[in-house]
Design a protein around this motif. Structure first.
Motif, PDB file in Angstrom:
ATOM      1  N   THR A 263       0.825  -1.204   0.000  1.00 48.66           N
ATOM      2  CA  THR A 263       0.000   0.000   0.000  1.00 48.66           C
ATOM      3  C   THR A 263       0.861   1.258   0.000  1.00 48.66           C
ATOM      4  OG1 THR A 263      -1.798  -1.126   1.164  1.00 48.66           O
ATOM      5  CG2 THR A 263      -1.782   1.274   1.250  1.00 48.66           C
ATOM      6  N   TYR A 264       1.875   1.271   0.829  1.00 47.04           N
ATOM      7  CA  TYR A 264       2.741   2.449   0.922  1.00 47.04           C
ATOM      8  C   TYR A 264       3.481   2.697  -0.394  1.00 47.04           C
ATOM      9  CZ  TYR A 264       5.890   5.922   2.883  1.00 47.04           C
ATOM     10  OH  TYR A 264       6.573   7.086   3.121  1.00 47.04           O
ATOM     11  N   LEU A 265       3.987   1.627  -0.983  1.00 40.09           N
ATOM     12  CA  LEU A 265       4.729   1.758  -2.236  1.00 40.09           C
ATOM     13  C   LEU A 265       3.856   2.322  -3.354  1.00 40.09           C
ATOM     14  CD1 LEU A 265       6.674  -1.610  -2.079  1.00 40.09           C
ATOM     15  CD2 LEU A 265       7.751   0.635  -2.306  1.00 40.09           C
ATOM     16  N   MET A 266       2.655   1.792  -3.492  1.00 39.94           N
ATOM     17  CA  MET A 266       1.806   2.176  -4.615  1.00 39.94           C
ATOM     18  C   MET A 266       1.127   3.535  -4.431  1.00 39.94           C
ATOM     19  SD  MET A 266       2.312  -0.166  -6.810  1.00 39.94           S
ATOM     20  CE  MET A 266       1.021  -0.054  -8.031  1.00 39.94           C
ATOM     21  N   ARG A 267       0.981   3.954  -3.175  1.00 40.93           N
ATOM     22  CA  ARG A 267       0.300   5.224  -2.926  1.00 40.93           C
ATOM     23  C   ARG A 267       1.240   6.396  -2.666  1.00 40.93           C
ATOM     24  NH1 ARG A 267      -4.814   3.592   1.072  1.00 40.93           N
ATOM     25  NH2 ARG A 267      -5.861   2.170  -0.398  1.00 40.93           N
ATOM     26  N   HIS A 268       2.395   6.105  -2.093  1.00 42.56           N
ATOM     27  CA  HIS A 268       3.233   7.205  -1.616  1.00 42.56           C
ATOM     28  C   HIS A 268       4.679   7.189  -2.129  1.00 42.56           C
ATOM     29  CE1 HIS A 268      -0.039   8.048   1.168  1.00 42.56           C
ATOM     30  NE2 HIS A 268       0.029   6.809   1.610  1.00 42.56           N
ATOM     31  N   ALA A 269       5.348   6.039  -2.035  1.00 43.63           N
ATOM     32  CA  ALA A 269       6.799   5.994  -2.239  1.00 43.63           C
ATOM     33  C   ALA A 269       7.221   6.478  -3.614  1.00 43.63           C
ATOM     34  CB  ALA A 269       7.315   4.574  -1.994  1.00 43.63           C
ATOM     35  N   TRP A 270       6.512   6.081  -4.657  1.00 47.11           N
ATOM     36  CA  TRP A 270       6.933   6.353  -6.035  1.00 47.11           C
ATOM     37  C   TRP A 270       7.021   7.845  -6.336  1.00 47.11           C
ATOM     38  CZ3 TRP A 270       3.764   9.133  -9.226  1.00 47.11           C
ATOM     39  CH2 TRP A 270       2.430   9.261  -8.840  1.00 47.11           C
ATOM     40  N   LYS A 271       6.336   8.674  -5.569  1.00 49.90           N
ATOM     41  CA  LYS A 271       6.320  10.118  -5.802  1.00 49.90           C
ATOM     42  C   LYS A 271       7.616  10.807  -5.343  1.00 49.90           C
ATOM     43  CE  LYS A 271       1.350  10.187  -4.799  1.00 49.90           C
ATOM     44  NZ  LYS A 271       0.313  10.749  -3.889  1.00 49.90           N
ATOM     45  N   LYS A 272       8.391  10.127  -4.512  1.00 46.32           N
ATOM     46  CA  LYS A 272       9.500  10.779  -3.816  1.00 46.32           C
ATOM     47  C   LYS A 272      10.861  10.608  -4.485  1.00 46.32           C
ATOM     48  CE  LYS A 272       6.695  11.843  -0.407  1.00 46.32           C
ATOM     49  NZ  LYS A 272       6.314  13.252  -0.147  1.00 46.32           N
ATOM     50  N   TYR A 273      10.966   9.720  -5.474  1.00 50.43           N
ATOM     51  CA  TYR A 273      12.279   9.376  -6.024  1.00 50.43           C
ATOM     52  C   TYR A 273      12.870  10.499  -6.868  1.00 50.43           C
ATOM     53  CZ  TYR A 273      10.549   4.769  -4.710  1.00 50.43           C
ATOM     54  OH  TYR A 273      10.024   3.707  -4.016  1.00 50.43           O
ATOM     55  N   THR A 274      14.175  10.662  -6.730  1.00 54.57           N
ATOM     56  CA  THR A 274      14.898  11.640  -7.554  1.00 54.57           C
ATOM     57  C   THR A 274      16.077  11.010  -8.292  1.00 54.57           C
ATOM     58  OG1 THR A 274      16.241  12.279  -5.623  1.00 54.57           O
ATOM     59  CG2 THR A 274      14.256  13.594  -6.076  1.00 54.57           C
ATOM     60  N   ALA A 275      16.659   9.939  -7.741  1.00 54.43           N
ATOM     61  CA  ALA A 275      17.816   9.285  -8.369  1.00 54.43           C
ATOM     62  C   ALA A 275      17.367   8.412  -9.536  1.00 54.43           C
ATOM     63  CB  ALA A 275      18.559   8.433  -7.344  1.00 54.43           C
TER      64      ALA A 275
END
Length: 341
Positions: A263-275
């Motif tokens: 749930t966390y990965l699909m809703r939140h984590a993907w938005k934060k990546y920069t590398a």
């Protein structure tokens, strides 16, 4: 950390197009006579407190001769450090220090259950916080070297969340067969997630997930996640003889927390990546949902900030780092080329 003796090997200049892959025909011999001594001379093995000092994390640090970066390996479900000997060897030759912590409930690290076969966790955030502590240690020891991540399966979920919490720490991110969502045999995902949560609520958090059982040393190459028999056999034989390597099953609490990570990965984590990210998918994967990996990558590509490459490896299973020679040649050199960006 207790330091081991370090030899004086020299590897010279490295050309990413000429990495020599260990061949299956002489695999066991090469690992014993070349790779194992090479790793031993460069390894510092020791323990450090978990993020909350509940137990000790086992961490291996391998030192490259001419370092140009650091790679932290985030291993998968039921795995332990010997499974990554070959991959560590390639990374060292390519000029990267390697840090390899074993997660709570795995290998020689602390456990929250007395059952050596069972992978049990109280909260998924424990995995993330422990792992980020090790990454912070690596950054402190090598402040002038870029930090990179190689994360596999369950480690792919842990690593992907860790990067979302601290995106500025990482230069390159490789997610290998990441566990965006674990497979749950023939039981639909929604039912599995709900039942595991219910079992935790009625006091069975530390019980085996239905259908799983203690280690029996019964795995065969044909039923494994590998497509290279020599690579599978080397690890499997050592596992049979070593209790610390015999974790093989999930508790209901582990499965419930895997659902929360999904749930966390699909809703939140993907938005934060920069590398820059490289996401690798095996053709045949019985351990994680490939459709979820594809959806996760699509989110990053279409709506995220980070550059995201997707590598599909035909004729492979979940453990892509345990494939035949031809695939290994393509796979390793793709990873090393990505790290050069």
């Amino acid at each position: 950390f207790e330091k081991a003796f370090k030899g004086n090997y020299s590897i010279g200049a490295f050309n990413i197009n000429n990495m020599e892959i260990i061949q299956e025909v002489k695999y066991d011999e090469t690992m014993k006579t070349t790779v194992e001594p090479y790793l031993k001379q460069r390894c510092i093995s020791g323990y450090t407190d978990s993020y909350d000092a509940v137990g000790k994390l086992h961490v291996l640090r391998y030192q490259a001769d001419m370092p140009k970066g650091v790679i932290v390996i985030c291993h998968g479900f039921t795995e332990s450090y010997p499974k990554y000997d070959e991959l560590v060897y390639y990374f060292l030759q390519a000029g990267y220090h390697v840090w390899l912590p074993e997660h709570c409930g795995h290998g020689w690290s602390y456990r929250l259950t007395k059952d050596s076969s069972l992978v049990h966790i109280d909260t998924w955030k424990r995995y993330i916080r422990d792992f980020l502590k090790i990454c912070q240690m690596a950054k402190k020891e090598y402040p002038n070297l870029p930090l990179n991540l190689f994360a596999h399966s369950m480690g792919g979920a842990i690593g992907a969340i860790a990067v979302s919490w601290k995106p500025e720490w990482f230069q390159h991110v490789i997610l290998n067969s990441p566990m965006i969502r674990p497979h749950t045999a023939n039981v639909p995902w929604g039912i599995s997630a709900s039942v595991s949560t219910l079992q935790c609520l009625i006091g069975k958090a530390e019980h085996y997930v239905l259908g799983q059982k203690p280690y029996e040393a019964s795995e065969t190459f044909e039923t494994s996640a590998s497509t290279s028999k020599p690579r599978f056999t080397r690890f499997n034989e050592r596992r049979k003889a070593t209790k610390e390597m015999q974790t093989c099953a999930a508790s209901y609490s582990w499965l419930s927390n895997a659902a929360k990570m999904n749930t966390y990965l699909m809703r939140h984590a993907w938005k934060k990546y920069t590398a820059p990210m490289l996401i690798i998918q095996a053709e045949q994967d019985d351990y994680v949902w490939t459709s979820q990996i594809q959806k996760f990558a699509d989110k990053i590509k279409k709506h995220g900030i980070a550059e995201c490459e997707y590598l599909y490896l035909s004729e492979t299973k979940h453990e892509t780092y345990s494939s035949n020679d031809e695939t290994m040649d393509k796979y390793i050199n793709k990873i090393l080329a990505f790290l050069q960006k």
